[in-house]
Design a protein around this motif. Structure first.
Motif, PDB file in Angstrom:
ATOM      1  N   ASP A  51       0.406  -1.098  -0.215  1.00  0.00           N
ATOM      2  CA  ASP A  51      -0.156   0.046   0.023  1.00  0.00           C
ATOM      3  C   ASP A  51       0.992   1.041   0.013  1.00  0.00           C
ATOM      4  O   ASP A  51       0.780   2.026  -0.731  1.00  0.00           O
ATOM      5  CB  ASP A  51      -1.073  -0.117   1.509  1.00  0.00           C
ATOM      6  N   ASN A  52       1.795   1.301   0.416  1.00  0.00           N
ATOM      7  CA  ASN A  52       2.957   2.045   0.831  1.00  0.00           C
ATOM      8  C   ASN A  52       3.940   2.506  -0.112  1.00  0.00           C
ATOM      9  O   ASN A  52       3.734   3.886  -1.155  1.00  0.00           O
ATOM     10  CB  ASN A  52       3.883   2.872   2.166  1.00  0.00           C
ATOM     11  N   CYS A  53       3.727   1.408  -0.431  1.00  0.00           N
ATOM     12  CA  CYS A  53       4.662   1.501  -2.446  1.00  0.00           C
ATOM     13  C   CYS A  53       3.382   2.267  -3.446  1.00  0.00           C
ATOM     14  O   CYS A  53       3.770   2.697  -4.096  1.00  0.00           O
ATOM     15  CB  CYS A  53       4.477   0.023  -2.915  1.00  0.00           C
ATOM     16  N   ASP A  54       2.465   1.372  -3.618  1.00  0.00           N
ATOM     17  CA  ASP A  54       1.231   1.980  -4.389  1.00  0.00           C
ATOM     18  C   ASP A  54       0.855   3.460  -3.964  1.00  0.00           C
ATOM     19  O   ASP A  54       1.373   4.959  -4.718  1.00  0.00           O
ATOM     20  CB  ASP A  54      -0.255   1.574  -4.301  1.00  0.00           C
ATOM     21  N   TYR A  55       0.967   4.307  -2.546  1.00  0.00           N
ATOM     22  CA  TYR A  55       0.514   5.209  -2.329  1.00  0.00           C
ATOM     23  C   TYR A  55       2.034   6.046  -2.790  1.00  0.00           C
ATOM     24  O   TYR A  55       1.777   7.894  -3.548  1.00  0.00           O
ATOM     25  CB  TYR A  55       0.450   5.830  -0.764  1.00  0.00           C
ATOM     26  N   PHE A  56       2.978   6.287  -2.899  1.00  0.00           N
ATOM     27  CA  PHE A  56       4.139   6.850  -2.897  1.00  0.00           C
ATOM     28  C   PHE A  56       4.163   6.619  -4.573  1.00  0.00           C
ATOM     29  O   PHE A  56       4.031   8.065  -4.929  1.00  0.00           O
ATOM     30  CB  PHE A  56       5.617   6.078  -2.712  1.00  0.00           C
ATOM     31  N   ILE A  57       3.550   5.813  -5.384  1.00  0.00           N
ATOM     32  CA  ILE A  57       4.316   5.810  -6.906  1.00  0.00           C
ATOM     33  C   ILE A  57       2.937   6.873  -7.085  1.00  0.00           C
ATOM     34  O   ILE A  57       2.904   7.817  -8.467  1.00  0.00           O
ATOM     35  CB  ILE A  57       3.563   5.104  -7.561  1.00  0.00           C
ATOM     36  N   LEU A  79      -1.370   8.811 -18.432  1.00  0.00           N
ATOM     37  CA  LEU A  79      -2.531   7.170 -18.069  1.00  0.00           C
ATOM     38  C   LEU A  79      -3.779   6.813 -19.166  1.00  0.00           C
ATOM     39  O   LEU A  79      -4.281   7.490 -18.130  1.00  0.00           O
ATOM     40  CB  LEU A  79      -2.356   7.055 -16.517  1.00  0.00           C
ATOM     41  N   PRO A  80      -3.968   5.582 -19.107  1.00  0.00           N
ATOM     42  CA  PRO A  80      -4.484   5.116 -19.576  1.00  0.00           C
ATOM     43  C   PRO A  80      -5.601   5.363 -18.408  1.00  0.00           C
ATOM     44  O   PRO A  80      -5.596   4.901 -17.124  1.00  0.00           O
ATOM     45  CB  PRO A  80      -4.546   3.867 -19.852  1.00  0.00           C
ATOM     46  N   GLU A  81      -7.156   5.521 -19.424  1.00  0.00           N
ATOM     47  CA  GLU A  81      -8.435   5.910 -17.893  1.00  0.00           C
ATOM     48  C   GLU A  81      -8.415   5.003 -16.718  1.00  0.00           C
ATOM     49  O   GLU A  81      -8.578   3.425 -18.063  1.00  0.00           O
ATOM     50  CB  GLU A  81      -9.245   6.119 -18.906  1.00  0.00           C
ATOM     51  N   GLY A  82      -8.644   4.052 -16.184  1.00  0.00           N
ATOM     52  CA  GLY A  82      -9.447   3.360 -15.598  1.00  0.00           C
ATOM     53  C   GLY A  82      -7.926   1.897 -14.984  1.00  0.00           C
ATOM     54  O   GLY A  82      -8.219   1.265 -14.863  1.00  0.00           O
ATOM     55  N   ILE A  83      -6.756   2.729 -15.920  1.00  0.00           N
ATOM     56  CA  ILE A  83      -5.902   1.886 -15.185  1.00  0.00           C
ATOM     57  C   ILE A  83      -5.135   1.543 -13.780  1.00  0.00           C
ATOM     58  O   ILE A  83      -5.750   2.242 -12.211  1.00  0.00           O
ATOM     59  CB  ILE A  83      -4.049   2.343 -15.167  1.00  0.00           C
ATOM     60  N   LYS A  84      -5.223  -0.340 -12.887  1.00  0.00           N
ATOM     61  CA  LYS A  84      -4.890   0.113 -11.798  1.00  0.00           C
ATOM     62  C   LYS A  84      -4.053   0.108 -10.881  1.00  0.00           C
ATOM     63  O   LYS A  84      -2.842   0.623 -12.197  1.00  0.00           O
ATOM     64  CB  LYS A  84      -5.617  -1.188 -11.446  1.00  0.00           C
ATOM     65  N   ILE A  86      -2.221  -1.789  -9.104  1.00  0.00           N
ATOM     66  CA  ILE A  86      -0.742  -2.412  -9.710  1.00  0.00           C
ATOM     67  C   ILE A  86      -0.260  -2.019 -10.370  1.00  0.00           C
ATOM     68  O   ILE A  86       1.043  -3.065 -11.097  1.00  0.00           O
ATOM     69  CB  ILE A  86      -1.517  -4.095  -9.145  1.00  0.00           C
ATOM     70  N   ALA A  87      -0.313  -2.235 -11.323  1.00  0.00           N
ATOM     71  CA  ALA A  87      -0.695  -1.564 -13.432  1.00  0.00           C
ATOM     72  C   ALA A  87       0.722  -1.447 -13.467  1.00  0.00           C
ATOM     73  O   ALA A  87       2.266  -1.205 -13.948  1.00  0.00           O
ATOM     74  CB  ALA A  87      -1.122  -1.721 -14.063  1.00  0.00           C
ATOM     75  N   VAL A  88       0.865  -0.075 -12.883  1.00  0.00           N
ATOM     76  CA  VAL A  88       1.417   1.412 -12.731  1.00  0.00           C
ATOM     77  C   VAL A  88       2.807   0.489 -11.871  1.00  0.00           C
ATOM     78  O   VAL A  88       3.691   0.863 -12.301  1.00  0.00           O
ATOM     79  CB  VAL A  88       0.811   2.706 -11.837  1.00  0.00           C
ATOM     80  N   ARG A  89       2.595   0.148 -10.561  1.00  0.00           N
ATOM     81  CA  ARG A  89       3.691  -0.637 -10.003  1.00  0.00           C
ATOM     82  C   ARG A  89       4.499  -1.359 -10.616  1.00  0.00           C
ATOM     83  O   ARG A  89       5.582  -1.549 -10.689  1.00  0.00           O
ATOM     84  CB  ARG A  89       2.669  -0.993  -8.201  1.00  0.00           C
ATOM     85  N   ASN A  90       3.602  -2.488 -11.636  1.00  0.00           N
ATOM     86  CA  ASN A  90       4.273  -3.181 -12.357  1.00  0.00           C
ATOM     87  C   ASN A  90       5.374  -2.329 -13.437  1.00  0.00           C
ATOM     88  O   ASN A  90       6.710  -3.357 -13.500  1.00  0.00           O
ATOM     89  CB  ASN A  90       3.691  -4.260 -13.116  1.00  0.00           C
ATOM     90  N   VAL A  91       4.731  -1.227 -14.101  1.00  0.00           N
ATOM     91  CA  VAL A  91       5.843  -0.752 -14.924  1.00  0.00           C
ATOM     92  C   VAL A  91       7.337  -0.149 -14.265  1.00  0.00           C
ATOM     93  O   VAL A  91       8.419  -0.177 -15.364  1.00  0.00           O
ATOM     94  CB  VAL A  91       5.050   0.568 -15.153  1.00  0.00           C
ATOM     95  N   VAL A  92       7.290   0.746 -13.184  1.00  0.00           N
ATOM     96  CA  VAL A  92       7.977   1.033 -12.923  1.00  0.00           C
ATOM     97  C   VAL A  92       8.812   0.255 -11.394  1.00  0.00           C
ATOM     98  O   VAL A  92      10.085   0.297 -12.099  1.00  0.00           O
ATOM     99  CB  VAL A  92       7.133   1.316 -10.741  1.00  0.00           C
ATOM    100  N   LEU A  93       8.454  -1.070 -11.584  1.00  0.00           N
ATOM    101  CA  LEU A  93       9.258  -2.220 -10.705  1.00  0.00           C
ATOM    102  C   LEU A  93      10.201  -2.907 -12.262  1.00  0.00           C
ATOM    103  O   LEU A  93      11.521  -3.175 -11.677  1.00  0.00           O
ATOM    104  CB  LEU A  93       8.111  -3.073 -10.254  1.00  0.00           C
ATOM    105  N   TYR A 119       3.835   6.014 -20.772  1.00  0.00           N
ATOM    106  CA  TYR A 119       2.770   6.786 -20.672  1.00  0.00           C
ATOM    107  C   TYR A 119       2.927   8.347 -21.328  1.00  0.00           C
ATOM    108  O   TYR A 119       2.376   8.846 -20.847  1.00  0.00           O
ATOM    109  CB  TYR A 119       2.279   6.159 -19.389  1.00  0.00           C
ATOM    110  N   GLY A 120       4.111   8.555 -22.026  1.00  0.00           N
ATOM    111  CA  GLY A 120       4.161   9.567 -22.432  1.00  0.00           C
ATOM    112  C   GLY A 120       3.308  10.180 -23.183  1.00  0.00           C
ATOM    113  O   GLY A 120       2.592   9.173 -24.165  1.00  0.00           O
TER     114      GLY A 120
END
Length: 121
Positions: A51-57, A79-84, A86-93, A119-120
């Motif tokens: 949760d803290n990871c996601d909040y930071f991102i 970002l694409p509309e409706g993206i979750k 966890i999907a953004v976290r996976n991109v960063v990872l 996501y430019g």
């Protein structure tokens, strides 16, 4: 003057997101969180860490989005509309795993680069 007020509000809002522990009250030595520190949260099996990871991102995203929307930086992200989260976290990872050496730098700069790369606008 409006820009200063908005930036101050944004900084205050980001501080209010995560609880502060005793070890987080130490002054910054250039950055408050390195990529490695946030990466460790993002790969943890602990729900609170994730949760803290996601909040930071999300906070970093919103800051970069604000600066892009106000033409203060060139990196604009969409970002694409409706993206979750966890999907953004996976991109960063994936970005950090491909560029391990960048984990020693600011977590925000790594997140910004990862999101701009994927996501430019």
């Amino acid at each position: 003057m409006i820009r200063k007020i908005t930036l101050s509000f944004a900084a205050f809002a980001m501080m209010a997101i995560a609880p502060v522990s005793a070890q987080d009250t130490t002054p910054s030595s250039g950055v408050f969180k390195t990529g490695q520190q946030v990466y460790d949260l993002c790969v943890s099996s602990n729900t609170a860490d994730l949760d803290n990871c996601d909040y930071f991102i999300m906070g970093a995203h919103d800051m970069v989005k604000f600066f892009g929307d106000t033409d203060m930086i060139d990196n604009k992200i969409c970002l694409p509309e409706g993206i979750k989260a966890i999907a953004v976290r996976n991109v960063v990872l994936a970005y950090w795993r491909a560029k391990i050496v960048r984990l020693k730098y600011s977590a925000v700069s790594g997140i910004s680069n990862a999101l701009a790369e994927k996501y430019g606008c």
